[in-house]
Every structure is written in structure tokens, then in C-alpha cells.
Design a protein around this motif. Structure first.
Motif, short mmCIF file in Angstrom:
data_model
loop_
_atom_site.label_atom_id
_atom_site.label_comp_id
_atom_site.label_asym_id
_atom_site.label_seq_id
_atom_site.Cartn_x
_atom_site.Cartn_y
_atom_site.Cartn_z
N THR A 272 35.30 30.72 35.50
CA THR A 272 34.51 29.78 36.30
C THR A 272 33.42 29.17 35.44
O THR A 272 33.30 29.48 34.24
N ASP A 273 32.58 28.34 36.05
CA ASP A 273 31.48 27.75 35.31
C ASP A 273 30.33 28.74 35.12
O ASP A 273 29.32 28.40 34.50
N ARG A 274 30.48 29.98 35.61
CA ARG A 274 29.44 30.99 35.47
C ARG A 274 29.90 32.27 34.79
O ARG A 274 29.09 32.97 34.18
N ARG A 275 31.17 32.59 34.89
CA ARG A 275 31.65 33.87 34.38
C ARG A 275 33.15 33.84 34.12
O ARG A 275 33.86 32.94 34.58
N MET A 276 33.61 34.83 33.38
CA MET A 276 35.04 35.06 33.23
C MET A 276 35.30 36.48 33.68
O MET A 276 34.44 37.35 33.58
N ALA A 277 36.50 36.72 34.22
CA ALA A 277 36.75 38.02 34.81
C ALA A 277 38.23 38.37 34.78
O ALA A 277 39.10 37.52 34.58
N VAL A 278 38.49 39.67 34.98
CA VAL A 278 39.84 40.18 35.20
C VAL A 278 39.85 40.74 36.62
O VAL A 278 39.04 41.62 36.95
N VAL A 279 40.73 40.21 37.46
CA VAL A 279 40.81 40.69 38.84
C VAL A 279 42.24 41.09 39.18
O VAL A 279 43.19 40.65 38.53
#
Length: 230
Positions: free
Chosen positions: A120-127
Motif C-alpha cells: 500500500t502507500d503506507r506499508r507492505m505486508a504478508v497476509v
């Protein structure tokens, strides 16, 4: 393969996971965008990558993943030729396993075919779909949360919020209601402030090539993840 489609996951992220004003930029996973990860750690390359740190216990069938070709497994290739093996999802590079890219790879590898990369424009993640998360004892969870807090400099507040939201969704009395309340669990995330360069570039040894998301972190580590189906 994955327990939910990209369209289903995007809806859940929009409804439950994204913060106010947060914008989804990339969602990679599911059929066609799954596979093993390779790694080049301090100059030594290997595949498939196995987690180097503690990861969540997940109910995942890794046998669903295709087997990489012998040439790729034995490192008999040059540069980005791994992209031409549909069994390989991405590659990470770094001088130490204690880096952002390798931490990301730990959780991607642990989740295997159920892992989704969210940017996203705020974070990267593994879901992952919460259905694949197994029960863990409270001590293990508290240790993991402490490590995440130390690595992210307090950014795990958002992670805790996401986990709380997922945990708060109770099972419904019937299957229709249960499915309507599907949720996701965040295995790992970091703020975009830790990324010094993020770009989508064509790679491979064909004229058309494959689109690859390349992200370079402040600690010098790099991840490359396939953005086009193999």
C-alpha cells in the motif's frame, strides 16, 4: 491452492484491514502467482528458501507448490533466468538473514501457496486467510510481537490492530454467515519508509519479459517478486 481469490481478498482488505485513507497499490498471490522463493545470502544462492527465523504455525499444504526445475535447484542459470521457471515466485538478496527482505521471505515461505503480498502507500505486508492460522500459545505470540515491535520501531501498532480486528470476527451459526465474515491475518509488515526504492520492471530473457516488483530496503537487502503469472 489459495483459500480465497484475489477479488475476495481485496474486498476483505478494503473492509477490514486498510486504515482510513490508505490506498492499495499491489496484491500478489493466488493461482499463477504462487511458488517457491530463492535467495542469495552473502553471495551464496539456494532454492527453495526456508525460514531463517521463528514464524507462525500455519495449516498449509506445501506439496501443492510445483517442483522447480533441476537447473534452477542446482543454480545452473544466469541472472534473472529463474523467472522462466513457473515454480519460482521470487528472489531475495542480502548480506545477512537479519534484514527486511529476508524477514519478509521467512513469512512468505512459511505460508507457501497461501501467502499474499500486499503493498500500500503506507506499508507492505504478508497476509493469509485466517482459516490457515493454527492456535499458538500466548507466550509464543508475545515473543513474536516483541520482535516485530523492535524491528519496526513501533509500527507494529498497526499490526496489532489488524490482528485484533481479525480475532474479533467470531464464527457464525451457519456457513453463509461464516463465509461473509472471512478475515485475514497479518504475518509480517513494515512501513514504506523502510523502502528506499520500489519499482515494477520487466525482467527475463525474452523480448516481452515478466513484470517484477523490485524493492530495496534501507538495510541494503532487496526482494524481487513476480507480478505477472508465470
Amino acid at each position: 491452492m489459495a483459500t480465497m481469490s484475489e477479488k475476495q481478498l481485496e474486498r476483505i482488505l478494503q473492509e477490514q484491514w486498510l486504515e482510513d485513507g490508505e490506498r492499495l497499490k499491489a496484491l500478489l498471490g493466488g493461482e499463477g502467482l504462487s511458488g517457491h522463493l530463492g535467495a542469495t545470502l552473502d553471495g551464496r544462492s539456494f532454492l527453495p528458501y526456508r525460514p531463517q527465523s521463528s514464524v507462525a504455525e500455519l495449516n498449509v499444504d506445501h506439496s501443492q507448490l510445483p517442483v522447480p526445475t533441476e537447473a534452477i535447484r542446482n543454480m545452473r542459470f544466469h541472472g534473472d533466468e529463474w523467472l522462466h521457471d513457473p515454480a519460482v515466485r521470487g528472489w531475495v538478496y542480502g548480506r545477512s538473514a537479519d534484514t527486511r527482505a529476508f524477514s519478509w521471505a521467512d513469512h512468505m515461505a512459511a505460508a507457501g501457496p497461501e501467502a499474499w503480498y500486499v503493498y500500500t502507500d503506507r506499508r507492505m505486508a504478508v497476509v493469509v486467510d485466517s482459516a490457515v492460522r493454527t492456535q499458538r500459545d500466548e507466550h509464543a505470540d508475545s515473543v513474536a510481537e516483541q520482535q516485530e515491535s523492535e524491528q519496526s520501531g513501533g509500527f507494529s501498532r498497526l499490526l496489532g490492530k489488524a490482528r485484533s480486528a481479525a480475532s474479533a470476527i467470531s464464527g457464525a451459526a451457519d456457513s453463509v454467515k461464516a463465509r461473509s465474515k472471512a478475515s485475514v491475518v497479518t504475518l509480517w509488515e513494515c512501513p514504506v519508509s523502510e523502502i528506499v526504492n520500489s519499482r515494477l520492471v520487466p525482467k527475463g530473457r525474452t523480448a516481452q519479459g515478466y513484470d517484477v516488483m523490485v524493492q530495496e530496503f534501507r538495510d541494503g537487502s532487496v526482494l524481487e517478486i513476480r507480478a505477472d503469472p508465470a
